[in-house]
Scaffold this active site. Structure first.
Site, PDB file in Angstrom:
ATOM      1  N   ARG A 153      50.789  44.920  35.622  1.00 58.68           N
ATOM      2  CA  ARG A 153      50.984  43.536  36.061  1.00 58.68           C
ATOM      3  C   ARG A 153      52.452  43.128  36.018  1.00 58.68           C
ATOM      4  NH1 ARG A 153      45.417  41.735  34.579  1.00 58.68           N
ATOM      5  NH2 ARG A 153      45.109  39.551  35.021  1.00 58.68           N
ATOM      6  N   ARG A 191      30.177  33.917  30.592  1.00 62.12           N
ATOM      7  CA  ARG A 191      31.267  33.304  31.367  1.00 62.12           C
ATOM      8  C   ARG A 191      32.536  33.405  30.543  1.00 62.12           C
ATOM      9  NH1 ARG A 191      29.461  30.482  36.236  1.00 62.12           N
ATOM     10  NH2 ARG A 191      27.200  30.500  36.112  1.00 62.12           N
ATOM     11  N   ARG A 202      47.383  31.371  35.467  1.00 61.78           N
ATOM     12  CA  ARG A 202      47.187  32.793  35.793  1.00 61.78           C
ATOM     13  C   ARG A 202      47.739  33.101  37.189  1.00 61.78           C
ATOM     14  NH1 ARG A 202      40.983  33.068  34.492  1.00 61.78           N
ATOM     15  NH2 ARG A 202      41.049  35.210  35.271  1.00 61.78           N
TER      16      ARG A 202
HETATM   17  P1  AMP Z   1      41.911  39.862  33.575  1.00 59.17           P
HETATM   18  O1  AMP Z   1      40.579  40.158  32.990  1.00 59.17           O
HETATM   19  O2  AMP Z   1      42.514  41.033  34.292  1.00 59.17           O
HETATM   20  O3  AMP Z   1      41.900  38.614  34.423  1.00 59.17           O
HETATM   21  O4  AMP Z   1      42.882  39.559  32.340  1.00 59.17           O
HETATM   22  C1  AMP Z   1      42.642  38.467  31.465  1.00 59.17           C
HETATM   23  C2  AMP Z   1      43.905  38.146  30.688  1.00 59.17           C
HETATM   24  O5  AMP Z   1      44.293  39.284  29.906  1.00 59.17           O
HETATM   25  C3  AMP Z   1      45.141  37.835  31.544  1.00 59.17           C
HETATM   26  O6  AMP Z   1      45.185  36.465  31.917  1.00 59.17           O
HETATM   27  C4  AMP Z   1      46.265  38.213  30.583  1.00 59.17           C
HETATM   28  O7  AMP Z   1      46.443  37.225  29.588  1.00 59.17           O
HETATM   29  C5  AMP Z   1      45.688  39.443  29.892  1.00 59.17           C
HETATM   30  N1  AMP Z   1      46.021  40.707  30.605  1.00 59.17           N
HETATM   31  C6  AMP Z   1      45.149  41.583  31.179  1.00 59.17           C
HETATM   32  N2  AMP Z   1      45.789  42.634  31.701  1.00 59.17           N
HETATM   33  C7  AMP Z   1      47.102  42.439  31.457  1.00 59.17           C
HETATM   34  C8  AMP Z   1      48.278  43.178  31.764  1.00 59.17           C
HETATM   35  N3  AMP Z   1      48.226  44.348  32.440  1.00 59.17           N
HETATM   36  N4  AMP Z   1      49.479  42.668  31.363  1.00 59.17           N
HETATM   37  C9  AMP Z   1      49.548  41.504  30.680  1.00 59.17           C
HETATM   38  N5  AMP Z   1      48.486  40.754  30.369  1.00 59.17           N
HETATM   39  C10 AMP Z   1      47.253  41.212  30.745  1.00 59.17           C
END
Ligand code: AMP
Length: 208
Positions: free
Chosen positions: A89, A154, A166
């Site tokens: 990311r 959820r 986000r």
């Molecule tokens: P996601 O399930 O991919 O939407 O991730 C949920 C949350 O986890 C994100 O809003 C970030 O806070 C954190 N997160 C997940 N993957 C990453 C990543 N590769 N780098 C930084 N934060 C992450």
């Protein structure tokens, strides 16, 4: 076969497509978001550090994420590659990944910003098997989840306020990766504002 990166904004359908692609390629889905949520639930030191970032929709620091990934890709099921979902990311994450495993495809699911909020706010998963649903676009069948024991889950961060944070993290820190991967010939965008099955078809075609 090497590893695949599923790329796109929050709510683009990366997790949904990952499950479908996994059925065809056998590559395990590696979702940093799922790993972090498991760490938060467990109350591990990583979970404690990550929680405040996740709750407000900010990115968790790169060193935490890279520690998780370095460990995950040593597991036996990752020997033929994996499908990264929600990772990398940031540019430093992508740079570090280049030294860890070979990436053969970055599959980018494009969804316009104005669609993201409605997609995220109606989202749920089955707590038993992890299948992703959406109240309007992909509802749980009247007979329940195909796993036979549907439990509705959820996410705490799937709310209208956090989604905006986000999305801005995506635009500021993650979207520059599109050009970065394009420059090394790996970037393949598809239109994600369509029927789920049509998107899967295009993604599988790109992998052939
Ligand atoms: P996601 O399930 O991919 O939407 O991730 C949920 C949350 O986890 C994100 O809003 C970030 O806070 C954190 N997160 C997940 N993957 C990453 C990543 N590769 N780098 C930084 N934060 C992450």
């Amino acid at each position: 076969m090497g590893s695949i990166v599923l790329f796109g904004p929050p709510g683009a359908g990366k997790g949904t497509q990952a499950q479908r692609i996994m059925e065809h390629t056998g590559l395990p889905q590696v979702s940093t978001g799922d790993m972090l949520r498991a760490a938060v639930k467990e109350g591990s030191p990583i979970g404690l550090e990550a929680k405040s970032y996740m709750d407000r929709g900010a990115l968790v620091p790169d060193d935490v994420i890279l520690g998780l990934i370095e460990d995950r890709i040593t597991h036996a099921d990752a020997v033929n590659g994996v499908m990264f979902d929600g990772f990398p990311r940031t540019i430093p994450q992508a740079e570090a990944l280049q030294n860890l495993t070979e990436i053969t495809h970055v599959l980018a699911i494009d969804v316009p910003d104005e669609r993201i909020v409605e997609r995220i706010c109606g989202r749920s998963t089955c707590g038993t098997c992890g299948t992703v649903y959406h109240d309007t676009f992909n509802p749980v069948p009247p007979s329940g989840c195909s796993c036979g024991s549907y439990v509705e889950k959820r996410r705490k961060d799937d709310n209208a306020d956090t989604v905006l944070t986000r999305l801005s993290a995506y635009h500021d820190q993650t979207s520059p990766l599109a050009d970065w991967y394009d420059a090394i010939g790996l970037f393949h965008p598809v239109n994600g504002d369509r029927d789920i099955a049509e998107i899967t078809e295009d993604l599988l075609e790109l992998l052939n």
